[in-house]
Design an enzyme around this catalytic site. Structure first.
Site, PDB file in Angstrom:
ATOM      1  N   PHE A  45     -15.516 -16.355   9.384  1.00 37.99           N
ATOM      2  CA  PHE A  45     -16.727 -16.723  10.131  1.00 37.99           C
ATOM      3  C   PHE A  45     -17.039 -15.809  11.309  1.00 37.99           C
ATOM      4  O   PHE A  45     -18.053 -15.979  11.975  1.00 37.99           O
ATOM      5  CB  PHE A  45     -16.729 -18.187  10.560  1.00 37.99           C
TER       6      PHE A  45
ATOM      7  N   ARG B 274     -15.859 -28.808  12.616  1.00 35.31           N
ATOM      8  CA  ARG B 274     -14.988 -29.841  13.185  1.00 35.31           C
ATOM      9  C   ARG B 274     -13.749 -29.182  13.782  1.00 35.31           C
ATOM     10  O   ARG B 274     -12.971 -28.547  13.087  1.00 35.31           O
ATOM     11  CB  ARG B 274     -14.570 -30.828  12.086  1.00 35.31           C
TER      12      ARG B 274
ATOM     13  N   GLY C 283     -15.159 -23.479   8.345  1.00 31.58           N
ATOM     14  CA  GLY C 283     -13.785 -23.675   8.808  1.00 31.58           C
ATOM     15  C   GLY C 283     -13.260 -24.995   8.294  1.00 31.58           C
ATOM     16  O   GLY C 283     -12.659 -25.781   9.031  1.00 31.58           O
TER      17      GLY C 283
ATOM     18  N   ASP D 110     -13.647 -21.235   4.188  1.00 29.43           N
ATOM     19  CA  ASP D 110     -12.416 -20.967   4.942  1.00 29.43           C
ATOM     20  C   ASP D 110     -11.764 -19.739   4.331  1.00 29.43           C
ATOM     21  O   ASP D 110     -12.320 -19.126   3.413  1.00 29.43           O
ATOM     22  CB  ASP D 110     -11.471 -22.181   4.924  1.00 29.43           C
TER      23      ASP D 110
ATOM     24  N   HIS E  38     -13.638 -25.243  19.853  1.00 30.22           N
ATOM     25  CA  HIS E  38     -12.727 -25.341  20.999  1.00 30.22           C
ATOM     26  C   HIS E  38     -11.499 -24.442  20.845  1.00 30.22           C
ATOM     27  O   HIS E  38     -10.698 -24.311  21.762  1.00 30.22           O
ATOM     28  CB  HIS E  38     -12.325 -26.792  21.264  1.00 30.22           C
TER      29      HIS E  38
END
Length: 445
Positions: free
Chosen positions: A307, A322, A252, A275, A326
Site C-alpha cells: 500500500f 482497520r 491491509g 495485503d 496508527h
C-alpha cells in the site's frame, strides 16, 4: 463548579451510568454474571453491546474522577506508580496458573498449586493474593485459590492471554525506557520505526529492523485476535449501513478477520483483500475452510498489494482500514491515503477503524463554544467529567503510547486526522463513535 457540587454531579453520573448498564442486561434478558463465575461462556456476555460500552465508559470515567477528587493527591499518585498488577499477571499467564485451577472449582491450596506450576509456594501466594485483591483469581480460604470470571481470561486457550503476554513483556520493556529514549539524541527526535523505544531496548540483542520484524517471528496473530475480542471491532458490522455498499476493499486486510464476517452478514457485498502475498496465502486457506461459498461465488478477491507503492482496486464503494494508520508516522500514513485517493470515485468513501484521542482542554473549549465535534459525531462527556471521558477512555491513551513504544507511531486526535485527510486530498465527513474505538468516514475533497 464548587468541589461539593462536582462530587454531587459525579455521583449522579455514576448512578445514571449504573442504571443504564443494568437496563441493557434486562433488555437483553441477561443475568449479570457473578465475579465468582467460572463459566467460560460468561466471558462473551454482552461483549458487543454498544449502549453497555457507553455506560461503562461513563461509569469508569466518573468513578476515577470521583476518587481522584476526594483522595489526597499523594495517595492517588503513589497508587498509580506502585502497581505490580502487570508483573503478577505475567507470572500467572506464563506459568498457566488459571489452567492449573480449571479442575479445582473449589480451589487448590497454594502448596499443591505451586508443584503444578513450578513456582515457590510462598511467593506464589503473595502474587495471587495481590491479583485476588483486584478481583482476578479468588482466595476462597487462607492460601487456597480458585479461578473466577477475570482469571479465565488468562487461560492459555484464550487469545486475550496472548495480548496480556505482549503487554507485560515486549511492550513493558520498551515502556520502561521512555526516559532514556527521550534523552538519547539518536532516538529522541526520530519517528523512524527502527528508533522506537522497543528497538532501543533490544539494540544489543541482535534484533534488526522494526517491531514488525519481531511480530512476524513471534506469532503476533493470536494477540491481534485478542485485540478484536477486547475492542469488539465487529461492532462496526452492526452499526454501519453496509446495505449501502456493494463493493468493499479491505486494505491491509490480514487474513480477513473483518471481511469474513462481513460477507457472512451481508451476502450482497463483494470484498477485495489487499495485503502482502504471504499473508493472502494464509487468507485463502482460512476462507476455504470458513467460507468456501464466497470463493466459489466470486464474492472475494485476494489481490497482493504494497500500500505504499500500489493503487488499490479502483472505484470501490468502501475502502476499509482497520488498525493500519496508527502503525505509521504521518508521512507514511499520508502515502497510504494518497494511493487510496487515486483509486476512489465520487461515490467512494474511506473508513478508518481506530482510536480517536483528544485532550481534555481542547475538547472543553469545543464543548463550551459551539462544539463542531458533535456535528461530526464525536461524543463529548457531560460535565464535570473530562470531556474525553478521562479514565473511561484510558485504554485508548495507553494504546497511543503503545504505538509510540513499538513503532514510533501514534493514535491521532481529531485535528490530526483532519489534517492528514486534507494532505491526501480527502475530507473527514463523519465520526462513528463506538465507545471502544471510532470509525472515521472520509470522502474525496
Amino acid at each position: 463548579m464548587s468541589g461539593n457540587a462536582e462530587v454531587e454531579a459525579l455521583l449522579e453520573l455514576i448512578n445514571t451510568a449504573t442504571h443504564d448498564a443494568l437496563s441493557q442486561y434486562d433488555k437483553n434478558v441477561q443475568d449479570i454474571p457473578s465475579l465468582q463465575s467460572t463459566d467460560q461462556r460468561s466471558l462473551s456476555t454482552m461483549s458487543g453491546n454498544l449502549p453497555l460500552k457507553r455506560a461503562i465508559r461513563l461509569l469508569e470515567g466518573a468513578c476515577g474522577q470521583l476518587c481522584a477528587t476526594l483522595a489526597p493527591p499523594a495517595h492517588t499518585v503513589i497508587n498509580r506508580v506502585q502497581s505490580y498488577d502487570a508483573p503478577c499477571m505475567r507470572v500467572a499467564r506464563e506459568m498457566r496458573v488459571a489452567d492449573a485451577l480449571l479442575d479445582h472449582p473449589k480451589g487448590l491450596h497454594v502448596s499443591e498449586l505451586a508443584k503444578v506450576v513450578n513456582v515457590e509456594q510462598g511467593k506464589l501466594a503473595h502474587i495471587l493474593r495481590l491479583l485476588g485483591t483486584k478481583h482476578c483469581f479468588r482466595e476462597v480460604d487462607t492460601d487456597v485459590f480458585a479461578n473466577n470470571r477475570l482469571s479465565l481470561v488468562l487461560l492459555s486457550s484464550s487469545s486475550v492471554s496472548d495480548l496480556v503476554s505482549l503487554h507485560t513483556t515486549e511492550m513493558a520493556r520498551g515502556g520502561s525506557l521512555f526516559l532514556e529514549t527521550l534523552s538519547d539524541k539518536e532516538y529522541a527526535f526520530s519517528y523512524d520505526p527502527t528508533k522506537a523505544p522497543y528497538m532501543y531496548a533490544v539494540r544489543n540483542e541482535g534484533i534488526q529492523g522494526t517491531y514488525f520484524d519481531w511480530m512476524i517471528a513471534h506469532n503476533f496473530g493470536r494477540a491481534m485476535i485478542g485485540v478484536d475480542q477486547v475492542m469488539n471491532f465487529h461492532t462496526v458490522l452492526e452499526h454501519f449501513p453496509w446495505m449501502e455498499a456493494m463493493t468493499v476493499c479491505d486494505v491491509g486486510s490480514g487474513v480477513g478477520a473483518f471481511s469474513l464476517p462481513l460477507v457472512q452478514m451481508y451476502p450482497h457485498v463483494k470484498v477485495t483483500l489487499h495485503d502482502l502475498p504471504e499473508t493472502l496465502s494464509q487468507a485463502k486457506d482460512i476462507w476455504s475452510i470458513n467460507n468456501p461459498e464466497a470463493i466459489q461465488d466470486g464474492r472475494v478477491d485476494f489481490a497482493p498489494l504494497n500500500f505504499f507503492e500500489q493503487v488499490p482496486a479502483t472505484g470501490q464503494d468502501v475502502y476499509y482500514l482497520r488498525n493500519i494508520m496508527h502503525n505509521w508516522p504521518d508521512e507514511q500514513a499520508k502515502i497510504i491515503l494518497q494511493k487510496i485517493q487515486q483509486a476512489m470515485q465520487p461515490h467512494s468513501r474511506v473508513l478508518i477503524r481506530e482510536d480517536l484521542i483528544d485532550g481534555g482542554a481542547y475538547q472543553h473549549l469545543n464543548r463550551t463554544e459551539g462544539n463542531p465535534d458533535n456535528v461530526l459525531g464525536v461524543e463529548i462527556a457531560p460535565e464535570p467529567l473530562l470531556p474525553n471521558f478521562g479514565a473511561g477512555n484510558a485504554r485508548m491513551y495507553n494504546q497511543d503510547l503503545g504505538m509510540m513504544v513499538s513503532l514510533n507511531a501514534k493514535e491521532r486526535t481529531l485535528d490530526e486526522s483532519m489534517k492528514l485527510a486534507h494532505a491526501a486530498g480527502l475530507r473527514l465527513e463523519k465520526v462513528w463513535d463506538f465507545a471502544e474505538a471510532s470509525l472515521l468516514e472520509l470522502r474525496l475533497a
